[in-house]
Design an enzyme around this catalytic site. Sequence first.
Site: not given
Length: 345
Positions: A35, A22, A71, A146, A26
């Site tokens: 973003r 990451r 992702d 998921y 972030r």
Amino acid sequence: MPALLAAATRQQGTQLPVWFMRQAGRSLPEYRELRVGTRMLDACADPGMIHEITMQPVRRHKVDAAIFFSDIVLPLKAIGVDLDIVAGTGPVIAHPVRTRADLDQLVPLEPGHVGFVTQAIRSIVDELGPTPLIGFAGAPFTLASYLVEGGPSKDHALTKSMMAGDPELWDELCRRLAQISGAFLRVQIDAGARAVQLFDSWAGALAERDYRERVLPHSTSVFESLGAAVPTIHFGVGTAELLGAMAEAGSDVVGVDWRTPLDLASARIGADKAVQGNLDPALLLAPWEVLAERVRDVIRAGAQAPGHIFNLGHGVPPSTDPDVLTRIVELIHTEGPGLRAAADC
């Protein structure tokens, strides 16, 4: 040979490469600015934005590898699965997999589904020069969790229930996901990625028996599909009791979270694998003197493995001061060789 590739193939010497999970986003103000107004999956499908976000931490921190900005659910979206990444929640699946009919949404991934990935990686590797780009994908179990749960889960109850109660459905689900993950990694390799990581983020929720019977064969098939094209990394969280089994899947490197010292982890993994990790991400908020000594501890423990790539034990917290990451990289590059040499004596 770049330091990361040397470490991954156990030809490291005293060099110590570092990158951060990451790292692309972030905690970076330039990422947050870029973003604004763009949804996550839209950003992951924009070649220009992928390029810029991937390069930001390399330019700022001088890390030894870039990690492709994407992702793990992106290939599912690309083949037409109705899903979204909801802020504060994570991936949400519109039609969870609960029956055999639900598998129809999982068609094989073809390169044409993710042409924007090829375009982005080619431009990234042109800017990176000798610095390697790491591609990645989600492992079959984590993607399946998921899809079965319909989103993130703390106990993975529906997932475990399917694994035990309908193993044929579970295995067919994971076979399809293994093809999707392997094909997604192959696209990245063909475009120029020089290493790849398979994220099995939630494998630590499993008992070793269930992992070996219902997960390991499918992760193995992903690595087998890649052959020896590039060095491979296998990572999960909370997997201290699974490290030996995960090593059997076939990667060159096994990632270790912060719960297990790297020397102990390496003994569980085996002498034919390098390790990656494993600073506790929470320590990034500690005073520098404390943090720096913990970084040194990780370096010393990692020197007992046949190869070591420095990383966190999981991802960079959003509240991290980016300057702290830069200081860690500088410490590793300046003190790492000496600490590794001393630990080997």
